[in-house]
Write an enzyme that holds these catalytic residues in place. Structure first.
Site, short mmCIF file in Angstrom:
data_model
loop_
_atom_site.label_atom_id
_atom_site.label_comp_id
_atom_site.label_asym_id
_atom_site.label_seq_id
_atom_site.Cartn_x
_atom_site.Cartn_y
_atom_site.Cartn_z
N HIS A 46 13.06 1.51 22.68
CA HIS A 46 12.77 1.12 23.89
C HIS A 46 11.81 2.00 24.78
O HIS A 46 11.92 3.31 24.76
CB HIS A 46 13.83 0.58 24.57
N HIS A 92 11.90 1.91 36.62
CA HIS A 92 12.98 2.14 35.92
C HIS A 92 13.87 3.21 37.09
O HIS A 92 15.17 3.16 37.06
CB HIS A 92 13.02 2.37 34.57
N HIS A 121 13.60 11.47 33.66
CA HIS A 121 13.38 10.27 34.69
C HIS A 121 12.63 10.51 35.79
O HIS A 121 11.70 9.92 36.21
CB HIS A 121 14.85 9.30 34.73
N TRP A 156 17.10 -19.80 13.33
CA TRP A 156 16.66 -19.34 14.41
C TRP A 156 17.96 -18.59 15.24
O TRP A 156 19.08 -19.18 15.01
CB TRP A 156 15.62 -19.93 15.35
N ASN A 157 17.93 -17.72 16.08
CA ASN A 157 19.01 -17.19 16.78
C ASN A 157 18.47 -16.94 18.31
O ASN A 157 17.41 -17.11 18.67
CB ASN A 157 19.08 -15.65 16.35
N ASP A 168 10.99 2.95 28.84
CA ASP A 168 11.09 3.15 30.22
C ASP A 168 9.76 3.19 31.06
O ASP A 168 8.87 3.79 30.79
CB ASP A 168 11.70 4.26 30.47
N HIS A 176 17.01 -1.85 27.98
CA HIS A 176 17.02 -0.71 27.49
C HIS A 176 18.14 -0.33 26.38
O HIS A 176 18.83 0.67 26.46
CB HIS A 176 17.29 0.60 28.67
#
Length: 260
Positions: free
Chosen positions: A75, A81, A209, A63-64, A77, A71
């Site tokens: 992804h 945002h 945006h 695992w990590n 928004d 973002h």
């Protein structure tokens, strides 16, 4: 009204009558992130730290730990945002209505124009020409701008010059028209942002945006494989991580396309 047959839908997936197309880039440290002027805060790239891999730190498991900005990579928004959406209800990824996570898509092919001009802008006339061929963009749909930008390597993908990034996107009139005249759910791109690379110089700055999030709509960025979606008829599944008060989230975006 007759009942919706979800069993038939599931059977169509199992039988291959619906193809599921991955519209997502792999999250990796080398994937480019948006770069803002140095006086502003910066988004973290992906960092992957191994905790254990069948070794002394964990003999039977791998695992990590991961670190990344909201973002980063492919992804979504959320309205919160952007300043225009900061006071809207249900404006973050944890309060986003689940019904908004599955929606039909309209794919506008701008790949030839983007290949010829990195600063290509999608305008209202091009959208109206698309509608003349494919029909009116339905309210509640995603509009996805295909540019084939996702096929570029990391440096060409960011395409940063001395005056900032040069990537295609919508002009201000187009995104306002999509929000106000067509009532879209959101706008998606293959580039790092929903706005053109030089969108900071537009009026208003970063209009995608500004208009999308001010109206409670969404953005999808860093999409891949848009060339595999038809202009109409596909469904997009885009469910972000449920981050408390999250302004956005990496996510696995899937496109569902009927094969017959």
């Amino acid at each position: 009204m007759s009942a919706i047959d979800l069993g038939a839908f599931a059977a169509a997936i199992i039988q291959g009558e619906i193809e599921i197309i991955d519209l997502t880039h792999t999250l990796a440290p080398e994937f480019p992130t948006i770069v803002l002027p140095p006086e502003f805060g910066q988004s973290s790239p992906v960092r992957i730290e191994t905790i254990s891999r069948y070794d002394a730190d964990g003999p039977a498991w791998y695992w990590n730990n991961i670190t990344l900005g909201e973002h980063t990579g492919t992804h979504l928004d959320a309205p919160v945002h952007w300043v225009t959406g900061k006071d809207l209800p249900d404006n973050s990824v944890d309060t986003m209505p689940t019904r908004s996570m599955i929606a039909p898509a309209c794919v506008v092919d701008c790949s030839a124009q983007a290949a010829a001009d990195a600063d290509f802008l999608l305008g209202v006339p091009a959208l109206q020409a698309w509608e003349a061929t494919h029909g009116t963009i339905a309210g509640g749909s995603w509009v996805l701008m295909r540019t084939d930008w996702s096929k570029r390597g990391p440096i060409a993908f960011a395409n940063i010059g001395p005056d900032g990034p040069h990537t295609p996107g919508p002009d201000a009139d187009a995104i306002r028209w999509l929000v106000e005249e067509r009532g879209v759910l959101g706008f998606g791109t293959e580039t790092i942002g929903t706005d053109a690379g030089q969108g900071g110089h537009f009026n208003p700055p970063y209009p995608a945006h500004h208009y999308l999030h001010g109206a409670g709509r969404y953005g999808l960025q860093c999409l891949a494989n848009l060339d595999r979606l038809p202009p109409t008829g596909s469904l997009v599944v885009a469910a972000p991580l449920k981050i408390r008060r999250g302004s956005g989230s990496p996510l696995r975006v899937l496109g569902l396309v009927a094969t017959r």
